[in-house]
Design an enzyme around this catalytic site. Structure first.
Site, PDB file in Angstrom:
ATOM      1  CD  GLU A  94      -1.618  -6.052   9.540  1.00 37.16           C
ATOM      2  OE1 GLU A  94      -1.201  -5.761  10.455  1.00 37.16           O
ATOM      3  OE2 GLU A  94      -1.933  -6.335   8.734  1.00 37.16           O
ATOM      4  CG  ASP A 152      -3.007  -0.353   7.708  1.00 34.01           C
ATOM      5  OD1 ASP A 152      -3.732  -0.552   9.155  1.00 34.01           O
ATOM      6  OD2 ASP A 152      -3.767  -2.194   7.291  1.00 34.01           O
ATOM      7  CD  GLU A 166      -9.186  -3.782   6.919  1.00 36.97           C
ATOM      8  OE1 GLU A 166      -9.078  -4.658   8.008  1.00 36.97           O
ATOM      9  OE2 GLU A 166      -8.358  -3.434   6.327  1.00 36.97           O
TER      10      GLU A 166
HETATM   11  C1  GCV Z   1      -7.994  -6.245  12.748  1.00 40.48           C
HETATM   12  C2  GCV Z   1      -5.103  -4.127   8.853  1.00 40.48           C
HETATM   13  C3  GCV Z   1      -5.021  -5.569   9.411  1.00 40.48           C
HETATM   14  C4  GCV Z   1      -5.953  -5.782   9.751  1.00 40.48           C
HETATM   15  C5  GCV Z   1      -7.172  -5.977  10.906  1.00 40.48           C
HETATM   16  C6  GCV Z   1      -6.905  -3.974  10.118  1.00 40.48           C
HETATM   17  C7  GCV Z   1      -7.723  -3.081  11.080  1.00 40.48           C
HETATM   18  O1  GCV Z   1      -5.732  -3.755   8.201  1.00 40.48           O
HETATM   19  O2  GCV Z   1      -4.601  -6.047   7.885  1.00 40.48           O
HETATM   20  O3  GCV Z   1      -6.026  -7.719  10.195  1.00 40.48           O
HETATM   21  O4  GCV Z   1      -7.535  -6.185  10.831  1.00 40.48           O
HETATM   22  O5  GCV Z   1      -5.417  -3.624   9.712  1.00 40.48           O
HETATM   23  O6  GCV Z   1      -6.914  -2.578  11.772  1.00 40.48           O
HETATM   24  O7  GCV Z   1      -8.645  -3.780  11.907  1.00 40.48           O
END
Ligand code: GCV
Length: 712
Positions: free
Chosen positions: A383, A355, A282
């Site tokens: 989340e 995820d 990411e």
């Molecule tokens: C900390 C997902 C979440 C992100 C998070 C990522 C990760 O994509 O939406 O907010 O980033 O996981 O676990 O690194």
């Protein structure tokens, strides 16, 4: 045994053992105590009936003295008894393990004794057997805080960080220390022994001297309850902080920079736990930016940390836009390196291959990495499960994961056993949970979210526990009436039958309810554009990576729905060990909970019930909504058993959850109906909302949203 009457609630927590540490703080700390009455701040450690006892302890360390103090402050057994806390070498016990009998708590270490005391008190209060031996499943039981240096928290729904301030101030107040102490105590009471203090999307700033000094202050407090401090490190720190031109892990100047940084950290925090690293994921920097590998990156940190006993938790959460199936990528990237990581590297793997979705099959990396240490990463913060609003008890989900059989070493090679050292020998074993803790007075943003923090700790200690036992304990510790004045008189059997049983039933069915109204039958990632809260199966603007849009995952089309991960599709199924690969591939044997995760099927494909996929989808959504309506009704009937503040908080959140479940159902079914072109089953409750309307709002606020929410 649950205590129903008590003449006067006493504060369990006193700061006597820390007098030297925080002497100036005492007045402030005591005066702040009463502010937290009845607002959930005391978690599962609420005041309870305390009878005086005598405690003998053969160890004078600060942690041992805390153990003595906790035992005296929480004893609800007979008055006037004598209990011995004995710290002595016993080879049947691991470092943190303990033995309990009615008048003896025995451990190898002071922290072991502290865990023994908390377990003893929990057993007293919940009516469990007092004579047991207990060793933890994992050596390191860690909460990952996704807290930023400015005090915000990524995916946090309980206010700002307890560690970092909004104004970027590094000042530490007595109130901060008090809160950190309470946090450490709560963690220790459920066996958590580590905390990563900052976000995996790490700001390099955290490794600068002023921040490290603050980390030291936090570590000094957490240590008293046996908690080690860790930091997330930004891979490119040598560039941003060290002014080097590169962060290439094989470059001698970069290696030297990290060696010096690690040396500096250990000078300030001698028992520092190590680093957590998100690399090449990411947009985060990593070794691949320099054509190096995960092994090159992780081993560089491992070598720097090894002389001090530190570890590297290297995340396997990697994917890029070019991969045909995101679910395959972690396995494809990490398997070739099995056996090449240093022994102080642990690969941290999210429970599922995508995820933290409401339901995923386990990540195929579990059990497959045989010569590399591996640790599960769970998400305590919700989340993808309704944030701090929906009541969803996550222990059921984690139990499902830990008990999943990977078959990697024959039947019984569960995820739990493949990660806790019982199948593969790992120098270090660990488990992490992404924290749901913030500055909210109830810590987690809702009372029932406290249960998820509790459940994480309990499963990290004992990965064989079942969710029913965890729920039972938590409800008793959190809601059992404390004082006669607290509650109208009712008998223990009333409380058990009416409150305990019914709340437990809500908790234990809550995760399946959420799966049903959000994304049943293996559907995943149907979330709206704004945050991962409400539904947005239509969301797919041209300028957004396809693997960040729901249509990439559900693949709804006139011919059917679901992601084909069989050999004729992405082939992700082949990453599972037999007999799973065959079982998942065959439509006749694929568990229906994973059907649309692994298969693209026609709308009229018939399931075991005899109903078509379309009809089953409709009924799952309907059942999900119905379950939450039942929770709402049940809770209202439980009002006599709960204090007003907590009753109303849960009640109002359930109302929003019922509303949102309806929104999910209407949004998903109306959207999918455009492709199925099939009528709703005759018994299905009809939609309340229009699809067009739902596409135009932010589902959290139900307010008009910008155009980006629309289908392309
Ligand atoms: C900390 C997902 C979440 C992100 C998070 C990522 C990760 O994509 O939406 O907010 O980033 O996981 O676990 O690194």
């Amino acid at each position: 045994m649950i205590i129903f009457t008590q003449p006067k609630a006493k504060a369990v927590f006193s700061f006597k053992p820390y007098r030297r540490l925080f002497s100036a703080a005492l007045f402030l700390l005591f005066s702040a105590q009463s502010l937290f009455a009845d607002n959930g701040h005391e978690l599962w450690l609420r005041n309870k009936q305390v009878n005086p006892i005598k405690v003998i302890c053969n160890n004078k360390s600060q942690t041992a003295q805390i153990a003595v103090h906790e035992l005296k402050a929480g004893w609800s057994g007979g008055a006037g008894e004598t209990v011995n806390i004995m710290i002595k070498t016993d080879r049947s016990l691991q470092q943190d393990g303990y033995k309990l009998s009615p008048h003896l708590i025995q451990a190898n270490t002071a922290t072991g004794a502290l865990y023994g005391v908390f377990d003893f008190l929990r057993r007293q209060q919940t009516g469990q057997e007092l004579s047991i031996t207990s060793n933890p499943s994992y050596q390191r039981r860690i909460l990952d805080h996704w807290d930023n240096p400015d005090g915000s928290i990524e995916r946090g729904y309980a206010g700002n960080s307890i560690f970092w301030r909004k104004e970027d101030s590094l000042t530490v107040t007595l109130d901060d220390k008090k809160l950190w102490l309470e946090y450490a105590r709560a963690d220790a009471s459920i066996g958590i022994n580590g905390a990563v203090l900052n976000n995996v999307n790490a700001s390099p700033r955290v490794l600068t001297e002023p921040y490290l000094k603050k980390v030291k202050e936090i570590a000094d407090v957490l240590r008293t309850y046996g908690i080690k401090t860790y930091l997330s490190a930004n891979f490119a720190s040598p560039i941003s902080l060290g002014k080097l031109k590169t962060a290439d892990p094989l470059d001698p100047a970069v290696i030297a920079w990290w060696n010096n940084k690690v040396k500096e950290i250990y000078k300030i925090i001698p028992d520092f736990g190590g680093f957590l690293i998100k690399a090449n994921s990411e947009g985060q920097p990593g070794p691949q930016d320099y054509k190096r590998t995960h092994v090159d990156g992780a081993n560089m940190f491992a070598d720097a940390l090894k002389p001090y006993g530190g570890i590297v938790m290297w995340r396997a959460f990697v994917y890029n836009a070019n991969e045909h199936d995101r679910a395959k990528q972690a396995y494809s990237e990490f398997m070739p390196f099995d056996g090449q990581f240093r022994s102080n590297v642990i690969i941290q793997v999210k429970n599922g291959p995508v995820d933290f979705q409401p339901r995923e099959p386990f990540s195929p990396l579990f059990g497959a990495l045989k010569k590399t240490a591996i640790m599960p990463e769970l998400q305590v913060t919700k989340e993808y499960l309704g944030e701090n609003i929906h009541l969803v008890f996550l222990a059921s989900m984690w139990e499902e994961l830990l008990k999943s059989d990977t078959y990697q070493q024959g039947a019984g090679s569960t995820v739990a056993h493949c990660t806790d050292g019982s199948i593969y020998k790992q120098q270090y074993t660990a488990i992490a949970g992404v924290s749901n803790i913030g500055l909210d007075s109830n810590w987690c943003g809702s009372n029932f979210d406290q249960a998820n923090w509790y459940a994480f700790g309990r499963l990290a200690w004992n990965n064989q526990l079942n969710s029913s036992q965890i729920a039972d304990e938590w409800i008793k510790l959190t809601f059992a009436p404390l004082t006669a004045k607290d509650q109208p008189a009712f008998k223990k059997t009333d409380w058990n039958n009416n409150f305990l049983t019914r709340v437990k039933n809500i908790m234990l069915t809550s995760r399946e309810a959420a799966v049903n109204y959000m994304m049943p039958l293996g559907l995943h990632h149907l979330f709206s554009a704004f945050r991962h809260y409400g539904p947005g199966p239509w969301y797919a603007p041209k300028n957004v990576r396809t693997d960040w849009t729901p249509p990439y995952y559900h693949k709804a089309a006139p011919d059917g729905i679901g992601f084909d991960r069989t050999q004729s599709g992405s082939g992700a199924i082949q990453q599972y060990h037999e007999p799973l690969a065959t079982q998942f591939s065959d439509l006749k044997t694929c568990p229906e909970i994973y059907l649309l995760w692994f298969h693209h099927v026609s709308w009229d494909f018939r399931l075991k019930s005899g109903a078509t996929v379309w009809e089953e989808l409709c009924h799952h959504y309907q059942n999900g909504v119905a379950s939450v309506r039942d929770f709402q009704k049940e809770w209202d009937n439980l009002q006599p058993y709960v204090d007003q503040q907590r009753f109303e908080e849960v009640q109002s959140k359930l109302r929003k959850q019922c509303h949102d479940a309806q929104v999910y159902k209407d949004a998903c079914l109306l959207y999918f109906q455009q492709y199925s072109k099939l009528p709703f089953p005759s018994d299905l409750e009809r939609p309340i909302y229009d699809l067009q309307y739902l596409e135009s709002i932010d589902p959290l606020t139900m307010e008009k949203a910008p155009v980006l929410n629309r289908r392309k």
